[in-house]
Design an enzyme around this catalytic site. Sequence first.
Site, PDB file in Angstrom:
ATOM      1  N   ASP A   5      18.744 -34.646 -26.122  1.00 41.19           N
ATOM      2  CA  ASP A   5      18.755 -33.600 -25.086  1.00 41.19           C
ATOM      3  C   ASP A   5      17.567 -33.736 -24.135  1.00 41.19           C
ATOM      4  O   ASP A   5      17.706 -33.584 -22.922  1.00 41.19           O
ATOM      5  CB  ASP A   5      18.710 -32.205 -25.737  1.00 41.19           C
ATOM      6  CG  ASP A   5      20.059 -31.804 -26.308  1.00 41.19           C
ATOM      7  OD1 ASP A   5      21.097 -32.286 -25.810  1.00 41.19           O
ATOM      8  OD2 ASP A   5      20.086 -30.988 -27.256  1.00 41.19           O
TER       9      ASP A   5
ATOM     10  N   LYS B 197      23.262 -27.971 -34.991  1.00 42.09           N
ATOM     11  CA  LYS B 197      22.198 -28.887 -34.553  1.00 42.09           C
ATOM     12  C   LYS B 197      20.946 -28.823 -35.432  1.00 42.09           C
ATOM     13  O   LYS B 197      20.268 -29.832 -35.614  1.00 42.09           O
ATOM     14  CB  LYS B 197      21.848 -28.627 -33.085  1.00 42.09           C
ATOM     15  CG  LYS B 197      22.985 -29.017 -32.154  1.00 42.09           C
ATOM     16  CD  LYS B 197      22.758 -28.557 -30.737  1.00 42.09           C
ATOM     17  CE  LYS B 197      22.087 -29.616 -29.919  1.00 42.09           C
ATOM     18  NZ  LYS B 197      22.121 -29.343 -28.475  1.00 42.09           N
TER      19      LYS B 197
END
Length: 279
Positions: A108, A71
């Site tokens: 997220d 990520k």
Amino acid sequence: MTELPRIPLAGVLGHPVAHSRSPALHGYWLRRYGLKGFYIPMDVAPGDLETVLRTLPKMGFVGVNVTLPHKEALLQIADIITDRAALIGAANTVIFRKDGKIHADNTDGSGFIANLRQNAPHWNPAAGPAAVLGAGGASRAVVAALIEVGVPEIRIANRTRPRAEVIRSDFGARVTVHEWVQAGPMLEDCATVVNTTSLGMTGKPDFKVSLNALPFGALVTDLVYTPLKTQFLIEAEERGNPVVDGLGMLLHQAAPGFERWFGQRPEVDEATRQAVLSA
Ligand code: ATR
């Protein structure tokens, strides 16, 4: 010669990737909406990430999700990075643009907020400080999202205090840092409490913090969703606090990518939850 219709391909890159629930989730949505498309898990070693990301569009991929440990590294490779991904320092959703550019976003934080809005409709983030336990990658996404929805103060406690100090210096004065052993007392006056640590996850120790100082109306949520209801949430619920489990965040963070790749805004509802839980 007639050209064959294009079938969009997407997937998730991780290392390992076998545990990912994303293929079950996207596969469910593809079936539910009768869409042609595939969503494929790919175990990609860190050294191969860039090669894979540059090769997939040539094979017909329209985008991918990226999970641990890629990520952060994704930001070094992407050509276009959204502001929120840059602020968080990590991205999870990639769009392969028609001009060949790799576009990286982080959903997220928006997934975290959408889960709370859906499952705790009376939650008012501006009603008081938020307590965030943990200072890893997930915490950074949560802090960014809480700031965006107008939380007046964010109190962070982390076992390794310097990681929380970095978040304060990156996100500004609304963030205050507290000792890990003070995690209980810092809950006083809070309207929101979030466990972003991996404590409470199946196979890990439970997250133990005294909730005595917490107002009874405060919303308590946990990013851990295996088990669905952590000991921390059970304890909060037993004293009367509203609680929201972390599965909804997983579902909501996936929705923007699905819509972009497959052209259909997917529903996040009980049927979706059950499809993922039973997979
Ligand atoms: P993620 O990206 O999921 O947030 P991470 O960056 O590894 O993953 O962060 C995990 C979080 O859980 C951190 O806040 C970590 O605390 P440290 O920064 O001190 O490592 C926290 N954590 C994990 N195990 C813990 C434990 N046994 N006690 C307290 N905190 C723990």
